[in-house]
Design a protein around this motif. Structure first.
Motif, short mmCIF file in Angstrom:
data_model
loop_
_atom_site.label_atom_id
_atom_site.label_comp_id
_atom_site.label_asym_id
_atom_site.label_seq_id
_atom_site.Cartn_x
_atom_site.Cartn_y
_atom_site.Cartn_z
N LEU A 1 31.10 37.02 49.13
CA LEU A 1 30.97 38.25 48.34
C LEU A 1 31.79 38.16 47.06
O LEU A 1 31.34 38.56 45.98
CB LEU A 1 31.40 39.46 49.17
CG LEU A 1 30.52 39.79 50.38
CD1 LEU A 1 31.11 40.99 51.13
CD2 LEU A 1 29.09 40.09 49.98
N VAL A 2 33.01 37.63 47.19
CA VAL A 2 33.87 37.50 46.01
C VAL A 2 33.24 36.56 44.98
O VAL A 2 33.28 36.81 43.77
CB VAL A 2 35.27 37.00 46.42
CG1 VAL A 2 36.12 36.69 45.19
CG2 VAL A 2 35.98 38.03 47.29
N LYS B 1 30.24 46.58 45.36
CA LYS B 1 30.22 47.78 46.20
C LYS B 1 30.41 47.42 47.67
O LYS B 1 31.10 48.13 48.41
CB LYS B 1 28.91 48.53 45.99
CG LYS B 1 28.73 49.10 44.60
CD LYS B 1 27.36 49.76 44.43
CE LYS B 1 27.18 50.30 43.02
NZ LYS B 1 25.83 50.90 42.83
N GLY B 2 29.79 46.32 48.10
CA GLY B 2 29.93 45.91 49.49
C GLY B 2 31.36 45.54 49.84
O GLY B 2 31.88 45.91 50.91
N ALA C 1 38.29 39.27 39.49
CA ALA C 1 39.71 39.61 39.58
C ALA C 1 39.93 41.11 39.72
O ALA C 1 40.76 41.56 40.52
CB ALA C 1 40.45 39.07 38.36
N ALA C 2 39.18 41.92 38.94
CA ALA C 2 39.39 43.37 39.00
C ALA C 2 39.04 43.91 40.39
O ALA C 2 39.79 44.70 40.98
CB ALA C 2 38.54 44.06 37.94
N THR C 3 37.91 43.48 40.93
CA THR C 3 37.50 43.95 42.26
C THR C 3 38.47 43.47 43.33
O THR C 3 38.84 44.24 44.24
CB THR C 3 36.07 43.46 42.57
OG1 THR C 3 35.19 43.92 41.54
CG2 THR C 3 35.60 43.97 43.91
N VAL C 4 38.88 42.20 43.25
CA VAL C 4 39.82 41.67 44.24
C VAL C 4 41.15 42.41 44.18
O VAL C 4 41.72 42.78 45.22
CB VAL C 4 40.01 40.16 44.02
CG1 VAL C 4 41.14 39.63 44.89
CG2 VAL C 4 38.72 39.41 44.33
#
Length: 1710
Positions: free
Chosen positions: A445-446, A497-498, A530-533
């Protein structure tokens, strides 16, 4: 035919036949009216309607064009039949008509067939057996109508399931034998019928479960039909046949036996599956049938499943690609069809899963393992759909699913990635994602969260992004591979989103995500995520806040987690972009706070204070974008944050480790120059804190090797990083820079080798030198200045300059320019020290600098970037340095430098900190060029004028900063030039050396000791007159600085001119005392300006003008006046006014010296300025100067010049469209206002106007004339009128006084000319009219008649006869009110003109007099004269004069009109029969006016005559005439009393039908007049109940339906109250059947029909009923107008429904 109750015969059948025949009318409204009437009649006598319809049906469609309408009416009539009226034989006849028509054609599904089908269905609702029998007659053999019959049965089954189902056995028994002979084209109809029949059977069994209709015979029939459809039709080559057969089979599978179904399943399934090769619509229909088959075979309650799973595999394998296509192609097809197909497919899989869950699971996994894209994608979608629904059955299979998903993680198809990502989220929600496999899925996913915007842009720009690609055509590439509409943006969004969903909503995922997500921060391939992580890590830490102490323990427990230094180094560099998506900077700063326990203890406390500040700076991105330097500010904040963090840490070992981390992470940004630049600075700041020199040298070597110095951003970051290191390790940095410089030659050798080896890759030497320049600069920035001074020799002494000839970037240019400038200054310093030497290759260096400025000939000097401005400023300074050194400049080099640099005066003011030094450098350069150019005084004077003339552009600029720069530059150069002149000539006129000679400031001249001897120029060579008019306006400038400098310029110019030697002949006329006195006065003014800036500027300017006027010679004065145009057109208003003031001053004081040629040329110059000046005020000032010129010189010359120019402008230009107006007109204004010139100018203009004939528009003007002469005369007239306009409009008190004295004569002339010019306008000669109107308008303004001016402005240019006549009348009325004393004189003049020969002037006079008569009562004898004149001319040959005279008679003042009423009515009565319609219309209008005040004794004698003539006019084709005639008749009603009552009442009843009919006239005014007249005459009829009818809504409505309601209501009242007159009304109405207006014909039809239907008087209805009925059924029904035909049909229906004719309801057609 039957007889009515009244004994009258009603031809109902004929009427109905007409109605039925009208069903084929071409007009839709007629067909609609006919259908509506027939339906109304059908409700009363359906059998008659059916008789007539059946009659026209006999000929079929070949004889009747609208069989569809006939069958629709018949269907309605059949439905309207009562059960008792249903006659089976007759209905059978109708059925036969319908079927006979249907069997007559081989067409299918036409509108008439559908209508015939509806008729049969209606028959079936009454007599199903009869209808079925009729159909059955045609269900045999090879009848071509079989499809139509079958379609009727299908429609009947759908509409009447309960009626049809009991007939199913009979239908099947007849249809089955013929199925074998049905052709492919007809088979879809039969298949559709079977589908409808089966659906009806299902519905019947649901409604009546106790009635078992499916006996063995029916089942046998169904089985036979099923076999035929399956084995034969479903294998047809025609796609429509196959699809319709499959649809029918899908409905039949639930009705046939299980045994037959089991036997048929293989073939049936195969047939359905073959349809999936077609389009999406077919796939949906096939899936619906397949779903029915699966339900019937797998979920039946009567036994076990009929299909084993092995048999289902083919079905499932076929459905998987359908899942893909229909779920992904929604954007490229009908969305609803795609969604329904997708749902049907999932229902099919769910049906199988409910029976074979484990087998289905393994089947889907095996399809995933095959890695064939369509099957894999479909399997993933099905798994995602079924996993929550079959989770209990599939729970034990979890490891198998996980392993299968692992095998798909390397798939490159976008569609598979998307489906797999969605499946992973569903698996996680069902606890399938745990342990190492869970980390693997999270990393997946990442990985897709990290899709960059650049990849998205590349995908969007690819050629295939919009194409629809089927699965078998895909090629397995990286992101280019896509299924259907899948795209990287959608995939990234799903994964983001997931991942957040897993983090926030599934607690079990915490053990998978932490600390594993830390591992996702450092790798380069996950940079985009990076932002999502970081957000996910922050959410995890927030939920684990009570376990903060375990953060470090968790990280140390795993060796694969990055160490804190790597994390810190990575996150700090990623902070670079504050506008990155998903608020990257904010997320990083947040996660740093949460990860504080991983770093040294003290830094966490520091971050708690500092990080909120940084987050606040980037919180509002929109506000951030407003700051152009936000990126630099943010980068500095990051460096300061890093520096302070390192200061707080104070751990050398940790700093070394962090440095190593920074070093290792260069590979993460190999193609990201912005992040690399920040990394350079971060590493430089870190090395600044370290004392280990060897470590520092190693790292700066690494930093340089990793830098991509070909990119400016990267190079700048490297230089800043080196500078940061140099602040603590300067010697180490300088050694490195020296090594780089020494290796430039080696790089050249390596570049040579690169021609033969692909592996050798070296940076370009230009980039190296640019980087070197920047690194030296930033090293200087962080080092003491003494170090820079010590390195100047090393920088200048190398051979670097010879290799920098082709650098391009601005930073490199600035570095090189600086080096060259330093070289030049070194030469100058050496000269100052006494060791002077020439600089070799100086011209080459100058050319190099100009090239580095980046200016081509086509470039705009106003379009400059900041870097370019800095480069140019440095370049100008360097040019000045090089120009100032020896050897002397060549002419070519000097001109080249000037051409490349003068344009910098146009640079904008901002940024002032860069532009102001640049301009100063430019002025210094120009002065240096002047001082170093030329061999003697004359050549230097020429060079000075050349430079000054080029600067004139900026001296007169609209921009203050440009004017200021230009003046300062001129002043500085004149100072230098005067100094040179002063060395050779005394300002007092002495030759050679004398005590007055001023000493030259050696500092001023610089290094010019070896200049050649200076030969003084002549005064004429300075072109002093030209120069004075350039700088003199600047003395009145808005800027105080410009005023002061310009005065100094004039002082220096005249000082120089007086110091120059004069010719011997000029000394005689030279007044030295006057000149030097004037110069001394000018110097006094300058002294005042220097000491006191608050002094009155006008006084200063006047003193300057006085001095300049005395200093100019006669030739210089003429030159100044001739060149005044540009000065007067100065872009600064105050300066332009100053130039005008100067001209006035010079003309006033020295105008006597000018000859006529000088005056003419000066006038031309001033007039040219008026054309160029846009401001009215300045133009007025210029014209004032022209007036001054006329007053002080020859006024006749000035007037002639102005008028001549005006005439030429009229001939050659469109003066109305000149920008800023026409200067000549403004000149006329000024002359008219001048005290001295106004009288002369007025006399001249009036003389021209009086002696110029007006061109005639009459055809009899004949004769040939010279076109040019005609144009000249016309232009003279135009110019005279325009001058007169100016006199009226701008003459002021003087002009107004003249006009007031001759008001009557002027107005009379203008009025008469108005008619003549309108005559010209009617011949397409509009210009004279426009000019006259302008003059008239100006006259109104002059005398203060504003209302008259408004009238002219509103209607002046109306060319229609009535319009301009009305205009003149309005003007006359206005004059009568405003100036009653002038009216008698005007009327006398106009009465004389009424007897003239020019038609247009007579019409103008009549128009004016007709209005003046209204105000003639103030002068006793005037009214009598006017009445006599107008009565005499009511027989004029001009219709316009006749009607205007009549109009004037009507407008006699009310106090006098009674004595003339009889005479006026006589004139009106005569003119009501005038041969000209406009005169008649005027007579009717005037009658309306006269009747408002006429006494009875005056009207009574002519009442009946007027009534008769008005009735004649009521049928006129002119709408306005009809409206006025109706209105006048209403006005006469008040005189219909007394002795005239009975006679007039007869006229009322005679006119009543026409009034009623025209209430709904096409013209709105006629309708309104009729309504008002009806309201007026109703009281004379003495019926109170009728009065209320004329106040209702439908009476005032314009809708036809409301009008018909009004007619019916009014007719009822007339029949009740005036039954004896109905015959008269009927006669008038019938007569109106022939009216020329179709709408009136329709109204007459409806009115007469209403009277016939409502009248009870048989004496009246009997003779007219047959007549009207015959006309309706005859010619009126054949009218060419649709509204007449439609009304005729409605009337027939109304007559048949009336109470007087009821017996026809039992009539039948013979």
């Amino acid at each position: 035919m039957a007889s009515s109750s009244s004994g009258s015969t009603v031809p109902a059948p004929e009427a109905v036949q007409v109605l039925v025949s009208s069903l084929a009318d071409e007009a839709p409204m007629v067909r609609e009216a006919s259908t509506a009437a027939l339906k109304d009649i059908a409700a009363l006598n359906p059998l008659l309607v059916l008789d007539c319809c059946s009659t026209v049906s006999r000929g079929g469609r070949r004889r009747f064009g609208n069989m569809a309408g006939v069958f629709q009416v018949m269907a309605f009539a059949v439905r309207a039949l009562d059960k008792k009226d249903v006659d089976p034989p007759f209905v059978a006849k109708l059925a036969k008509i319908a079927t006979a028509e249907m069997i007559s054609s081989k067409e299918l599904n036409s509108d008439w067939q559908r209508a015939a089908s509806s008729l049969l269905v209606s028959i079936g609702s009454h007599l199903p057996d009869l209808m079925m029998d009729e159909i059955f007659l045609h269900l045999s053999g090879t009848n071509s109508t079989l499809p139509a019959m079958v379609q009727i049965l299908a429609d009947f089954a759908s509409a009447e399931a309960s009626q049809f189902t009991p007939q199913l056995k009979g239908v099947l028994s007849r249809v089955l034998p013929i199925l074998g002979n049905v052709r492919d084209a007809q088979r879809p109809i039969f298949a559709h019928a079977f589908k409808c029949w089966c659906q009806a059977a299902w519905q019947y069994s649901g409604d009546f479960p106790s009635n078992a209709l499916l006996d063995s015979d029916v089942m046998s029939f169904l089985n036979s039909a099923f076999e035929l459809l399956l084995r034969v039709w479903a294998n047809s080559r025609d796609l429509k046949v196959r699809v319709s057969s499959v649809e029918a089979l899908g409905q039949m599978v639930g009705l046939i036996t299980r045994l037959q179904l089991k036997a048929a399943l293989p073939r049936l399934v195969q047939t359905i599956l073959e349809l999936y090769k077609k389009d999406q619509e077919v796939a949906f229909l096939a899936t619906c049938s397949l779903h029915n088959v699966l339900n019937a075979s797998l979920l039946s309650e009567d036994g076990p499943p009929l299909l084993d799973f092995e048999e289902l595999t083919v079905i499932l394998a076929t459905l998987l690609p359908v899942v893909c296509i229909n779920s992904e192609n929604k954007e490229h097809s009908d969305f609803s069809v795609g969604l329904k197909t997708y749902n049907e497919v999932q229902h099919c899989f769910l049906t199988v899963g409910l029976v074979y869950s484990e087998d289905l699971f393994m089947f889907l996994l095996n399809k995933c393992r095959l890695k064939e894209e369509p099957y894999t994608y479909g399997a993933l979608c099905v798994l995602k759909h079924l996993l929550p629904r079959l989770s209990e059955a599939w729970h034990a299979k979890r490891p198998l699913l996980v392993e299968a998903v692992k095998l798909l993680l390397d798939e490159q198809s976008l569609g598979i990635r998307k489906a797999l990502s969605e499946l992973i989220v569903v698996m996680a929600s069902n606890c399938y994602v745990v342990g190492p496999s869970g980390e693997l899925f999270v990393e997946y996913l990442v990985h897709h969260c990290a899709i960059s915007d650049q990849e998205l842009n590349n995908f969007e720009n690819s050629k295939d992004v919009r194409s629809s690609i089927s699965f078998h055509a895909f090629q397995q590439k990286r992101l280019e591979v896509k299924i259907g509409a899948a795209c990287p943006a959608e995939l990234r969004s799903i994964c983001e989103k997931g991942l957040l969903l897993l983090t926030i909503t599934i607690p079990e995922m915490e053990y998978v995500l932490w600390p594993f997500l830390l591992k996702m921060i450092v790798p380069r391939k996950y940079t985009g995520a990076a932002a999502t992580v970081c957000r996910c890590i922050s959410e995890l830490c927030r939920h684990r806040s009570s376990y903060a102490s375990s953060v470090l323990t968790d990280c140390k427990a795993r060796t694969d987690i990055p160490n804190p230094e790597d994390l810190f180094a990575r996150l700090v560099v990623l902070l670079h972009d504050p506008l990155a998506r998903e608020q990257l900077a904010t997320q990083i700063l947040t996660v740093l706070c949460y990860l504080g326990p991983l770093f040294p203890r003290n830094v966490s406390l520091f971050w708690q204070d500092e990080i909120p500040k940084m987050k606040a700076y980037v919180s509002d991105t929109e506000d951030l974008k407003q700051d152009p330097a936000y990126q630099e500010t943010w980068d500095n904040m990051i460096i300061n944050f890093l520096a302070e963090s390192l200061d707080v840490i104070q751990d050398p070992e940790w700093l070394i480790s962090l440095g190593n981390a920074f070093t290792k992470q260069y590979e993460l940004y190999t193609s990201d120059d912005e992040h690399t630049a920040l990394l350079h600075r971060c590493l430089g700041m870190l090395l600044q804190k370290i004392d280990d020199r060897a470590y520092v040298r190693e790292k700066i070597d690494w930093m340089y090797r990793q830098a991509n110095i070909s990119v400016p951003t990267n190079r700048l970051g490297l230089a800043k990083g080196m500078g940061l290191v140099a602040s603590s390790h300067l010697d180490t940095v300088l050694e490195k820079l020296k090594d780089i410089l020494d290796n430039v030659g080696l790089n050249f050798f390596q570049r040579f080798l690169s021609l033969f080896s692909e592996r050798v890759k070296m940076e370009d030497a230009d980039d190296i030198h640019a980087a070197l320049a920047l690194m030296y600069g930033y090293a200087a920035r962080y080092a003491p200045s003494t170090v820079i001074e010590a390195r100047i020799d090393a920088l200048v002494g190398t051979n670097m300059l010879s290799r920098l000839l082709h650098v391009r970037c601005h930073t490199a240019k600035q570095a090189v320019i600086t080096a060259i400038d330093l070289l030049g200054r070194a030469v100058i310093n050496a000269a100052e020290s006494g060791a002077s030497f020439p600089l070799k290759r100086r011209d080459q260096l100058l050319d190099y600098i100009l090239t580095l400025m980046g200016r081509d000939d086509t470039d705009s000097f106003a379009d400059s970037s900041l870097e370019l401005l800095r480069t140019q400023s440095l370049a100008l300074s360097a040019c000045t340095t090089l120009v100032s050194v020896e050897p002397k400049l060549t002419i070519e080099t000097r001109n080249h430098v000037m051409k490349a640099t003068l344009g910098f005066f146009a640079l904008p003011s901002d940024p002032s900190d860069i532009v102001d030094p640049l301009i100063n450098n430019l002025i210094t350069l120009l002065c240096a060029i002047l001082l170093t150019s030329g061999e003697d005084g004359r050549s230097r004077a020429e060079q000075l004028l050349h430079i000054l003339r080029q600067i004139d552009l900026y001296i007169s600029s609209s921009m203050e900063h440009q004017r200021k720069r230009g003046c300062i530059a001129v002043h500085e150069m004149l100072l230098k030039f005067r100094a040179l002149c002063s060395s050779g000539y005394c300002t007092l006129g002495c030759h050679g050396s004398c005590v007055h000679t001023k000493q030259i400031d050696r500092m001023l001249h610089g290094n010019f000791s070896n200049l050649p001897s200076f030969v003084l120029p002549s005064r004429a060579s300075l072109c002093l007159g030209e120069r004075v008019i350039v700088y003199l306006p600047r003395c009145a400038d808005t800027s105080a600085e410009v005023r002061k400098v310009s005065a100094q310029i004039l002082d220096i110019l005249f000082s120089i001119s007086l110091s120059l030697p004069r010719p011997a002949e000029s000394n005689i006329s030279f007044n030295a005392e006057l000149s030097y006195g004037a110069l001394s006065s000018l110097e006094d003014v300058i002294a005042i300006l220097r000491s006191d800036t608050s002094i009155d500027q006008s006084e200063v300017f006047n003193r300057v003008l006085s001095s300049v006027c005395n200093l100019l010679t006669k030739d210089e004065l003429v030159g100044t006046l001739h060149g005044c145009t540009a000065a007067i057109c100065d872009k600064v208003r105050q300066s332009a006014e100053g130039a005008i003031q100067a001209v006035v001053e010079f003309v006033t004081r020295r105008g006597i010296e000018l000859n006529e040629m000088d005056v003419s040329r000066t006038t031309h110059a001033l007039l040219s300025a008026t054309l160029l000046v846009p401001e009215k005020h300045l133009r007025h000032e210029i014209l004032g100067a022209i007036s001054c010129l006329a007053e002080n010189t020859s006024s006749q010359v000035v007037f002639n010049e102005v008028l001549a120019v005006a005439g030429r402008d009229i001939l050659r230009k469109d003066i109305s469209r000149l920008r800023g107006g026409w200067p000549m007109q403004d000149a006329f204004y000024v002359f008219s206002q001048h005290t001295v010139l106004s009288v002369l100018f007025l006399e001249h203009v009036v003389s021209i106007l009086n002696h110029t004939p007006i061109p005639k528009a009459d055809s009899e003007k004949g004769g040939s004339c010279n076109l040019f002469d005609t144009q000249i005369e016309d232009n003279i007239l135009q110019a005279a009128l325009l001058a007169l306009t100016a006199l009226f409009r701008g003459g002021g008190k003087v002009g107004k006084k003249s006009v007031e004295q001759s008001y009557a004569a002027v107005l009379s002339t203008l009025t008469l000319h108005l008619g003549s010019c309108h005559g010209l306008a009617g011949s397409d000669q509009q210009e004279s009219l426009r000019t006259l109107l302008a003059a008239f308008q100006a006259f109104c303004e002059c005398v203060g008649d504003l209302e008259m001016g408004k009238i002219l402005a509103r209607d002046g240019e109306q060319n229609e006869n009535e319009k301009w006549v009305t205009l003149i009348g309005d003007l006359a009325g206005c004059i009568s009110i405003k100036r009653p004393k002038e009216v008698p004189a005007i009327c006398i003049n106009l009465c004389k003109a009424l007897n003239g020969h020019q038609t247009y002037q007579r019409e103008s006079a009549a128009a004016a007099l007709s209005e003046f008569v209204r105000y003639s009562d103030r002068v006793g004898s005037l009214l009598e004269q006017l009445v006599e004149a107008m009565c005499r001319h009511v027989s004029d040959e001009s219709p316009t004069v006749r009607r205007l005279c009549l109009r004037g008679l009507v407008q006699i003042p009310s106090v006098h009109i009674l004595q003339y009423t009889t005479q006026i009515l006589g004139v009106i009565l005569a003119l009501l029969e005038d041969p000209d319609e406009s005169v008649e219309l005027t007579a009717v209008s005037c009658l309306l006016t006269v009747l408002e005040s006429s006494p009875n004794d005056a009207v009574d004698p002519v009442l009946l005559s007027l009534s008769i003539r008005l009735r004649n006019l009521q049928s006129c084709m002119n709408d306005k005439m009809r409206a006025n005639a109706f209105a006048a008749f209403g006005a006469l009603s008040k005189y219909g009393v007394g002795a005239q009552h009975e006679a007039f009442l007869e006229q009322v009843h005679a006119s009543l039908p026409r009034l009623i009919l025209h209430v709904h006239d096409d013209d709105l005014s006629v309708r309104q007049a009729c309504r008002n007249t009806l309201r007026q005459i109703v009281p004379l009829m003495e019926v109170d109940s009728m009065t209320a009818r004329f106040n209702t809504h439908y009476f005032n409505s314009d809708h036809r339906s409301d009008y018909e309601d009004f007619i019916r209501d009014l007719t009822r009242q007339l029949c009740q109250n005036f039954s004896p007159r109905i015959d008269t009304y009927m006669a008038s109405a019938v007569q109106a059947f022939d009216a020329p207006w179709p709408i009136i014909q329709a109204n007459a039809i409806y009115f007469s029909s209403c009277m016939l239907s409502l009248s009870d008087d048989q004496r009246i209805s009997t003779p007219f009923f047959a007549q009207v009925f015959g006309m309706l059924t005859g010619k009126m029904s054949r009218s060419p107008d649709a509204v007449v035909r439609a009304t005729c049909l409605s009337a027939l229906g109304m007559l048949l429904k009336s109470s007087n004719s009821t017996s026809w309801r039992t009539s039948r057609l013979d």
